[in-house]
Design an enzyme around this catalytic site. Sequence first.
Site: not given
Ligand code: NAP
Length: 288
Positions: A11, A124
């Site tokens: 995202q 998590y």
């Molecule tokens: N989403 C939320 O509500 C939320 C809330 C608070 C904080 N955050 C933090 O904000 C940041 C961005 O989150 P987001 O929502 O953009 O997360 P996201 O959409 O899940 O994106 C994370 C990316 O990391 C990739 N990934 C996971 N495991 C991997 C691996 N082993 N090797 C390579 N790539 C890998 C995922 O690939 P796949 O999609 O193929 O798994 C995905 O493309 C993160 O640090 C998250 O912890 C998110």
Amino acid sequence: MKILLFGSNGQLGSELQRTLMTLGEVAPFDIHNLNLENTQDVREIIRSVRADIIVNASAYTAVDRAESEADKAFTVNGDIPGLFAEEASKLNAFLIHYSTDYVFDGTKGMLYLEDDETIPLSVYGKSKLAGERAIKAQDVNYLILRTSWVYSMSRSSFVTKVLEWARKQEILSVVSDQVSNPTWARTLADVTAQLLSKGIDCLSEHRGLYHVAGNGFASRLDWAKKIIELDPNKQEQRVREIVPAVTSDFPTPAQRPLFSALDCSLFQSTFDIRLPTWEEALRQAMAE
Ligand SMILES: NC(=O)c1ccc[n+]([C@@H]2O[C@H](COP(=O)([O-])OP(=O)(O)OC[C@H]3O[C@@H](n4cnc5c(N)ncnc54)[C@H](OP(=O)(O)O)[C@@H]3O)[C@@H](O)[C@H]2O)c1
């Protein structure tokens, strides 16, 4: 300026890929071309790209699945950020990393500040806290941006799910006892670009951990109501009523904090960057 971007298909990562292009040459990596669990490959890529800035938008974000895949969650969210910090330190590169409101237990009853006690309730949350600590343990220039309830219109998110449910169901039941800051991934990407445009000296001077999320806060119920109100294709909706529920109505493997909204004033005053309210950002996102 060379920027190495991890998690470029997520995202946030997909928004960053677009936004950071205006600041420098971006080398994007995602699971399709680099699985971060292959740590030797990760080190080799970092050493060969020799970026000025490493941005880590990758994370294991499947909050419920993490309960049964703790090793994987701790590798991606805990160990890998430490590896990034170690390699960044050797190259004298700047590291930008994101963390979560789920490091808190949600019992404070007020907005969370950066130095409030962290008591994660889920695997998590614990794994993300391990990542924060692994970065801080290195002698590296870094910013950790703790954010919350991230959504995007182009990936599956709470917003796209509510729009979907509203087209299928007449009555939506949404929890009213989980409260935090809805944060548009694009805002977070734009804010990251604004930070980088201030220059590495400025960032180094203010290195550390900050809360960065949509301003204000909302319950999941408030958020869902606003999504339905702002839906540009309301005529497609079947929904007639949105009723409040409580978290215990929907048992999940992972426990989530109830009130985990973040106070982002330190970030705004330090960097002189205004964070839009969550409603302003949602209005913009829905108009896309
Ligand atoms: N989403 C939320 O509500 C939320 C809330 C608070 C904080 N955050 C933090 O904000 C940041 C961005 O989150 P987001 O929502 O953009 O997360 P996201 O959409 O899940 O994106 C994370 C990316 O990391 C990739 N990934 C996971 N495991 C991997 C691996 N082993 N090797 C390579 N790539 C890998 C995922 O690939 P796949 O999609 O193929 O798994 C995905 O493309 C993160 O640090 C998250 O912890 C998110």
